[in-house]
Design an enzyme around this catalytic site. Structure first.
Site, mmCIF file in Angstrom:
data_model
loop_
_atom_site.group_PDB
_atom_site.id
_atom_site.type_symbol
_atom_site.label_atom_id
_atom_site.label_comp_id
_atom_site.label_asym_id
_atom_site.label_seq_id
_atom_site.Cartn_x
_atom_site.Cartn_y
_atom_site.Cartn_z
ATOM 1 N N GLY A 74 20.145 -5.521 91.548
ATOM 2 C CA GLY A 74 21.164 -4.683 91.809
ATOM 3 C C GLY A 74 21.069 -4.260 93.058
ATOM 4 O O GLY A 74 22.333 -4.234 93.832
ATOM 5 N N HIS A 75 20.245 -3.794 93.671
ATOM 6 C CA HIS A 75 20.040 -3.360 95.044
ATOM 7 C C HIS A 75 20.276 -4.621 96.084
ATOM 8 O O HIS A 75 20.913 -4.389 96.968
ATOM 9 C CB HIS A 75 18.744 -2.945 95.598
ATOM 10 C CG HIS A 75 18.179 -1.700 94.544
ATOM 11 N ND1 HIS A 75 17.177 -1.718 93.944
ATOM 12 C CD2 HIS A 75 18.554 -0.462 94.906
ATOM 13 C CE1 HIS A 75 16.813 -0.477 93.479
ATOM 14 N NE2 HIS A 75 17.983 0.277 93.760
ATOM 15 N N GLY A 111 25.790 1.491 93.704
ATOM 16 C CA GLY A 111 25.877 0.503 92.364
ATOM 17 C C GLY A 111 26.704 1.333 91.367
ATOM 18 O O GLY A 111 26.675 2.708 91.477
#
Ligand code: PAF
Length: 304
Positions: free
Chosen positions: A55-56, A167
């Site tokens: 995600g990062h 996110g």
């Protein structure tokens, strides 16, 4: 949030380029970023608490495309944890993060200590007031968003980014940070990026390492319930209470799972809605053993 400290570390991975710098000192970081701006460079910023996952990495990838200088911060921010939460055992692995950051093309890592960010005598906080911070996560974690907005405001003042990426898994956090940025006239473009999921659908989170194999299996009911809700809406249901009931029904099939909330809200205001439409986001928070997980689904968007 996990209430225990039973961390399962994933394997670490290796990296590529050499030009990346890690800076801990605030003044050095600020000067470096101001110089970059003065030289006409644009700065993309990805603030994190480290223990990077895909995600990062998706945020870094997007930031890399959009700016000249890509800055990552790694700081486990104590002010956003309440007593009894997982501050002390929050997963940390700086060497692994550094390797992943290098591979993702990061130019600068800002890696301060808590004493640098909150030195003795520190007394200034930034808080977004009202329902945006008192509902959902704010209702369960009273001081959480004040800690988030304080540290993000400080990081923005240090890094001076043109754009910052967050996110959408932390949907409310994104809304709160956007509000703060608008209200304080901060010249930073806030970019929300899609949730990244594991192959089996579990939303990526640094806290997933707390889950035992059995809990991880149970945690899949979060995405399963959101997918089910999407089908119910697709079949023509518009009553929020019916959609939410279908989610709860799916979640309670897992006996060891405790629901903190399941809500249908307007995606911009986060006000609860009684009728769902393309502007609705379904948000949920669930405890699986000692680990607290959140997930959400924008109804306008396909479930990935
Ligand atoms: O989402 C996070 O990792 C944190 O809340 C943030 C935005 C880096 C602030 O500490």
């Amino acid at each position: 949030m996990a209430l225990g400290c039973d961390v399962r570390l994933p394997r670490s991975s290796s990296h590529a380029t050499d030009s990346m710098e890690t800076i801990s000192d605030i003044k050095t970081m600020q000067d470096r970023c101001l110089q970059a701006r003065a030289a006409g460079q644009t700065i993309a910023f990805v603030p994190t608490m480290g223990f990077l996952h895909d995600g990062h990495l998706s945020l870094l990838q997007e930031g890399r495309k959009r700016a000249d200088l890509l800055v990552l911060s790694i700081f486990v921010n104590p002010t956003q944890f309440a007593p009894g939460e997982d501050l002390d055992c929050y997963p940390r692995d700086f060497e692994r993060d550094e390797a992943l950051a290098r591979k993702a093309g990061v130019d600068l890592i800002f890696y301060p200590t808590a004493e640098m960010i909150y030195p003795s005598g520190y007394a200034t906080y930034v808080a977004v007031e009202g329902p945006l911070t008192t509902t959902l996560e704010g209702a369960c974690r009273a001081t959480h968003f004040r800690g988030v907005t304080t540290v993000v405001a400080k990081l923005f003042l240090i890094v001076q980014p043109h754009l910052a990426l967050f996110g959408r898994k932390d949907f409310q956090q994104l809304a709160v940070i956007s509000r703060m940025t608008t209200d304080l006239n901060l010249p930073v473009k806030i970019i929300g990026m899609p949730i990244v999921r594991e192959a089996d659908g579990l939303a990526m989170s640094s806290r997933n390492v707390y889950l035992s194999p059995k809990e991880r299996q149970q945690a899949l009911s979060l995405v399963a319930s959101l997918r089910q809700a999407r089908s119910v809406v697709r079949a023509g249901e518009t009553e929020a209470k019916t959609v939410l009931a279908s989610i709860r029904q799916r979640l309670v099939q897992e006996s060891e799972l405790v629901i903190d909330y399941v809500k249908a809200c307007h995606a911009q205001t986060l006000d609860e809605v009684s009728t769902v439409d393309a502007e609705t986001v379904i948000l949920l928070a669930v405890r699986v053993g000692k680990t607290r997980l959140i997930d959400n689904q924008l109804l306008a968007e396909e479930v990935n």
